[in-house]
Design a protein around this motif. Structure first.
Motif, mmCIF file in Angstrom:
data_model
loop_
_atom_site.group_PDB
_atom_site.id
_atom_site.type_symbol
_atom_site.label_atom_id
_atom_site.label_comp_id
_atom_site.label_asym_id
_atom_site.label_seq_id
_atom_site.Cartn_x
_atom_site.Cartn_y
_atom_site.Cartn_z
ATOM 1 N N THR A 1 0.830 -1.202 0.000
ATOM 2 C CA THR A 1 0.000 0.000 0.000
ATOM 3 C C THR A 1 0.866 1.255 0.000
ATOM 4 O O THR A 1 0.568 2.222 -0.713
ATOM 5 N N PHE A 2 1.938 1.252 0.771
ATOM 6 C CA PHE A 2 2.856 2.390 0.771
ATOM 7 C C PHE A 2 3.459 2.593 -0.617
ATOM 8 O O PHE A 2 3.483 3.709 -1.143
ATOM 9 N N PHE A 3 3.925 1.508 -1.245
ATOM 10 C CA PHE A 3 4.514 1.568 -2.585
ATOM 11 C C PHE A 3 3.524 2.142 -3.594
ATOM 12 O O PHE A 3 3.845 3.054 -4.363
ATOM 13 N N CYS A 4 2.304 1.632 -3.594
ATOM 14 C CA CYS A 4 1.294 2.098 -4.556
ATOM 15 C C CYS A 4 0.896 3.550 -4.302
ATOM 16 O O CYS A 4 0.703 4.313 -5.246
ATOM 17 N N THR A 5 0.772 3.924 -3.053
ATOM 18 C CA THR A 5 0.386 5.289 -2.727
ATOM 19 C C THR A 5 1.431 6.294 -3.210
ATOM 20 O O THR A 5 1.096 7.312 -3.806
ATOM 21 N N VAL A 6 2.692 5.987 -2.955
ATOM 22 C CA VAL A 6 3.766 6.873 -3.414
ATOM 23 C C VAL A 6 3.864 6.864 -4.939
ATOM 24 O O VAL A 6 4.016 7.912 -5.571
ATOM 25 N N LEU A 7 3.734 5.684 -5.548
ATOM 26 C CA LEU A 7 3.806 5.568 -7.007
ATOM 27 C C LEU A 7 2.693 6.352 -7.685
ATOM 28 O O LEU A 7 2.898 6.953 -8.744
ATOM 29 N N LEU A 8 1.531 6.392 -7.071
ATOM 30 C CA LEU A 8 0.402 7.106 -7.672
ATOM 31 C C LEU A 8 0.397 8.598 -7.375
ATOM 32 O O LEU A 8 -0.498 9.308 -7.799
ATOM 33 N N GLY A 9 1.413 9.074 -6.649
ATOM 34 C CA GLY A 9 1.585 10.514 -6.554
ATOM 35 C C GLY A 9 1.403 11.158 -5.200
ATOM 36 O O GLY A 9 1.565 12.369 -5.083
ATOM 37 N N ALA A 10 1.048 10.411 -4.172
ATOM 38 C CA ALA A 10 0.896 11.026 -2.854
ATOM 39 C C ALA A 10 2.276 11.410 -2.323
ATOM 40 O O ALA A 10 3.222 10.640 -2.403
ATOM 41 N N ARG A 11 2.399 12.611 -1.785
ATOM 42 C CA ARG A 11 3.680 13.070 -1.273
ATOM 43 C C ARG A 11 3.614 13.507 0.182
ATOM 44 O O ARG A 11 4.613 13.540 0.860
ATOM 45 N N TRP B 1 2.987 13.059 4.036
ATOM 46 C CA TRP B 1 3.083 11.869 4.877
ATOM 47 C C TRP B 1 1.771 11.519 5.561
ATOM 48 O O TRP B 1 1.502 10.354 5.832
ATOM 49 N N VAL B 2 0.918 12.496 5.840
ATOM 50 C CA VAL B 2 -0.376 12.216 6.479
ATOM 51 C C VAL B 2 -1.273 11.444 5.513
ATOM 52 O O VAL B 2 -1.937 10.472 5.907
ATOM 53 N N ALA B 3 -1.283 11.852 4.250
ATOM 54 C CA ALA B 3 -2.091 11.157 3.248
ATOM 55 C C ALA B 3 -1.585 9.734 3.040
ATOM 56 O O ALA B 3 -2.377 8.792 2.922
ATOM 57 N N ILE B 4 -0.275 9.566 3.018
ATOM 58 C CA ILE B 4 0.303 8.236 2.838
ATOM 59 C C ILE B 4 -0.040 7.344 4.024
ATOM 60 O O ILE B 4 -0.487 6.206 3.858
ATOM 61 N N THR C 1 -3.763 6.425 4.061
ATOM 62 C CA THR C 1 -4.075 5.441 3.032
ATOM 63 C C THR C 1 -3.637 4.049 3.454
ATOM 64 O O THR C 1 -4.372 3.071 3.282
ATOM 65 N N VAL C 2 -2.446 3.943 4.001
ATOM 66 C CA VAL C 2 -1.933 2.639 4.441
ATOM 67 C C VAL C 2 -2.816 2.070 5.550
ATOM 68 O O VAL C 2 -3.216 0.896 5.500
ATOM 69 N N VAL C 3 -3.147 2.867 6.537
ATOM 70 C CA VAL C 3 -3.960 2.388 7.659
ATOM 71 C C VAL C 3 -5.355 1.973 7.193
ATOM 72 O O VAL C 3 -5.847 0.890 7.542
ATOM 73 N N VAL C 4 -6.002 2.806 6.395
ATOM 74 C CA VAL C 4 -7.355 2.492 5.919
ATOM 75 C C VAL C 4 -7.340 1.231 5.053
ATOM 76 O O VAL C 4 -8.209 0.362 5.194
ATOM 77 N N ALA C 5 -6.371 1.096 4.180
ATOM 78 C CA ALA C 5 -6.294 -0.079 3.312
ATOM 79 C C ALA C 5 -6.107 -1.356 4.121
ATOM 80 O O ALA C 5 -6.783 -2.363 3.877
ATOM 81 N N VAL C 6 -5.202 -1.330 5.087
ATOM 82 C CA VAL C 6 -4.948 -2.528 5.902
ATOM 83 C C VAL C 6 -6.188 -2.895 6.710
ATOM 84 O O VAL C 6 -6.578 -4.065 6.773
ATOM 85 N N VAL C 7 -6.829 -1.907 7.321
ATOM 86 C CA VAL C 7 -8.033 -2.180 8.123
ATOM 87 C C VAL C 7 -9.161 -2.705 7.237
ATOM 88 O O VAL C 7 -9.842 -3.682 7.596
#
Length: 141
Positions: free
Chosen positions: A102-112, A114-117, A120-126
């Protein structure tokens, strides 16, 4: 055809049967593929080809191809990340592999930011843990 051979919810003891998810994906894929085919046919594929050739000429001055950038190869990185996620899940477990993917995809898709990243990681995992482990009752590696 194999999707329709899977048991439905009435045939198993779970709330949602194994047939539901592949059937939803099949319907969505056919519907969206048909829509894409229709819009491509209506807009005229030849106009798009001329526009891309014109943009390519502008980008490098004389013609040829546009240099490969991260944006141009992003889909390949996402596919590679998905394969790596599948392999990593078997060795380090679902939770850590999902966080990394999730971290890899979030950064790859343009999030910069750290709060958004992090969000996204927490919501996706949950969500993934909740849907597969608790709602569907599918054990994850």
């Amino acid at each position: 055809m194999p999707t329709l051979q899977l048991p439905s919810a009435e045939e198993v003891s779970t709330f949602i049967g194994p047939r539901l998810w592949p059937l939803c994906l099949l319907i969505a894929l056919l519907g969206l593929g048909g829509f894409l085919l229709l819009t491509t046919w209506r807009s005229g594929h030849s106009k798009t080809g001329e526009k891309e050739e014109h943009l390519s000429d502008k980008a490098n001055g004389k013609g040829g191809t546009v240099p490969q950038t991260l944006a141009a190869t992003r889909h390949w990185w996402l596919m590679l990340g998905t394969v790596a996620y599948t392999l990593l899940m078997q060795s380090v477990g679902f939770l850590l592999a999902t966080v990394v993917f999730t971290f890899f995809c979030t950064v790859l898709l343009g999030a910069r930011h750290w709060v958004a990243i992090l969000a996204t990681v927490v919501v996706a995992v949950v969500l993934i843990q909740g849907v597969f482990s608790y709602l569907l009752g599918i054990p994850l590696p």
